[in-house]
Design an enzyme around this catalytic site. Structure first.
Site, PDB file in Angstrom:
ATOM      1  N   GLU A   1      -4.634  -5.701   5.364  1.00 12.87           N
ATOM      2  CA  GLU A   1      -5.235  -5.124   4.231  1.00 12.87           C
ATOM      3  C   GLU A   1      -6.843  -5.146   4.656  1.00 12.87           C
ATOM      4  O   GLU A   1      -7.192  -6.192   4.724  1.00 12.87           O
ATOM      5  CB  GLU A   1      -5.119  -5.596   2.894  1.00 12.87           C
ATOM      6  CG  GLU A   1      -3.378  -5.510   2.586  1.00 12.87           C
ATOM      7  CD  GLU A   1      -3.197  -6.183   1.155  1.00 12.87           C
ATOM      8  OE1 GLU A   1      -4.011  -6.570   0.487  1.00 12.87           O
ATOM      9  OE2 GLU A   1      -1.813  -5.768   0.716  1.00 12.87           O
TER      10      GLU A   1
ATOM     11  N   ARG B   1       4.276  -8.855  -1.554  1.00  8.42           N
ATOM     12  CA  ARG B   1       3.499  -9.121  -0.618  1.00  8.42           C
ATOM     13  C   ARG B   1       3.947  -8.482   0.750  1.00  8.42           C
ATOM     14  O   ARG B   1       5.039  -8.278   0.959  1.00  8.42           O
ATOM     15  CB  ARG B   1       3.523 -10.674  -0.263  1.00  8.42           C
ATOM     16  CG  ARG B   1       2.688 -11.429  -1.026  1.00  8.42           C
ATOM     17  CD  ARG B   1       1.029 -11.297  -1.035  1.00  8.42           C
ATOM     18  NE  ARG B   1       0.385 -12.094  -1.979  1.00  8.42           N
ATOM     19  CZ  ARG B   1      -0.188 -11.702  -2.961  1.00  8.42           C
ATOM     20  NH1 ARG B   1       0.231 -10.566  -3.726  1.00  8.42           N
ATOM     21  NH2 ARG B   1      -0.993 -12.552  -3.778  1.00  8.42           N
TER      22      ARG B   1
ATOM     23  N   HIS C   1      -3.221  -2.194  -3.200  1.00  7.86           N
ATOM     24  CA  HIS C   1      -3.046  -3.558  -3.721  1.00  7.86           C
ATOM     25  C   HIS C   1      -3.828  -3.452  -5.188  1.00  7.86           C
ATOM     26  O   HIS C   1      -4.512  -4.460  -5.201  1.00  7.86           O
ATOM     27  CB  HIS C   1      -3.684  -4.490  -2.615  1.00  7.86           C
ATOM     28  CG  HIS C   1      -3.063  -5.803  -3.020  1.00  7.86           C
ATOM     29  ND1 HIS C   1      -2.942  -6.855  -1.887  1.00  7.86           N
ATOM     30  CD2 HIS C   1      -2.399  -6.563  -4.151  1.00  7.86           C
ATOM     31  CE1 HIS C   1      -2.188  -7.896  -2.598  1.00  7.86           C
ATOM     32  NE2 HIS C   1      -2.040  -7.667  -3.689  1.00  7.86           N
TER      33      HIS C   1
END
Length: 339
Positions: free
Chosen positions: A285, A256, A304
């Site tokens: 993001e 994360r 991601h």
């Protein structure tokens, strides 16, 4: 044979047809499926009311939930408002490692059992972490760019320019859950020494040394983050921690973005304190245009996607089906979540 009214709130990754196939394979039960198709990942997730990482689809769920006993989703926003519209809901299965898109206290208060699908993406995420690690060690993006630009850089064979091997290196893993354990096994197979820092682990398998975080940072050639993001772990790797690392070490984060101070990381890359870095997760993001990270030296990045394999989607459906089977049998499902 019992018939169970079930809502499938899948998306373009964990598809409703995958969930339906997995559930329909259960014995001695039939399902009356109602479906809602959510837009993720074609539309990014975000915060919805009081829950995180969810598709903005409260109204769709509210319309679909009356009479539903079991709901299976990945990105559905099960907020207090949505749960108020689901008086018949008894089981909610979230096809991800943790139900961040669910108001868990509100669900439990209403008598709803909440389960997740732990380990569904462990294989994919571990393999991706290893791929990023190797890409950073050998500076693969840079090498590809030279070819794309019509160059044949044999000078990169020079001692000061070439990359490093995993064999004989020390790899430090911060976090030793399902993903960290898989990465550790691969590192051992490559011939690396493996250190692990995880306050929730009392012992590790043969060949793994448990150490304190500062010790791990000082001794490792490669540091890879695999911890959960909590109030205790947020910002756990900052400028002070990076300063402890060996000069020229490699830092990898596929867990994360909130675990790491990215400004401090860019500073370390620019100064040479870090030799390279690799990231699949970021503090914001998508990464904002103009972010320093986009022009930092010796960085490998992916958007991601560490868990994005077809096997992950299939595994999510099968683990969800196991949770439903346990609930129907009067047992606690794997991945049971408590407030």
């Amino acid at each position: 044979m019992r018939t169970v009214k079930t809502l499938l709130a899948g998306d373009h990754f964990v598809r409703n047809e995958l969930l339906a196939t997995a559930l329909s394979a259960l014995d001695e039960v039939s399902f009356d499926f109602r479906e809602v198709s959510l837009p993720w990942p074609l539309t990014p997730y975000g915060r919805v009311a009081e829950v995180d990482e969810a598709s903005d689809a409260e109204d769709q769920l509210i319309e679909a939930l009356p009479g539903i006993e079991i709901a299976v989703t990945q990105m559905g926003p099960f907020t207090e408002r949505v749960l108020d519209a689901a008086p018949d809901l008894k089981l909610l299965v979230v096809c991800r490692g943790g139900p961040v898109n669910v108001n868990v206290p509100a669900a439990i208060k209403r008598g709803v059992v909440v389960a997740s699908t732990p380990g569904r993406n462990a294989v994919a995420a571990a393999e991706h972490a290893v791929a990023l690690m190797m890409g950073a060690l050998r500076n693969l993006p840079r090498l590809q760019r030279t070819l794309e630009q019509g160059e044949w850089r044999s000078d990169l064979y020079a001692y000061d320019e070439c990359g490093l091997e995993l064999d004989g290196s020390t790899v430090g893993l911060v976090g030793y859950g399902a993903i960290g354990q898989r990465v550790a096994r691969v590192m051992l197979a490559f011939g690396a020494e493996v250190l692990v820092a995880d306050p929730f682990v009392d012992e590790a398998t043969d060949g793994i040394e448990l150490v304190a975080l500062d010790d791990l940072l000082r001794r490792s050639d490669v540091v890879s983050l695999h911890a959960r993001l909590t109030d205790q772990t947020r910002g756990m790797i900052g400028a002070d921690q990076i300063a402890l690392m060996r000069r020229g070490a490699v830092l990898v984060n596929t867990a994360r973005g909130g675990l790491l101070d990215y400004d401090a990381t860019v500073d370390a890359l620019e100064s040479g304190q870090l030799g390279a870095a690799a990231f699949d997760v970021f503090p914001s993001e998508p990464v904002p245009a103009g972010a320093r990270l986009l022009t930092a030296p010796n960085v490998v990045m992916t958007p991601h996607l560490a868990g994005a394999t077809r096997q992950t989607a299939l595994r999510a459906g099968s683990i969800a089906a196991e949770a439903v089977a346990a609930y129907l049998a009067g047992k606690d499902p794997v991945g049971l979540v408590s407030a």
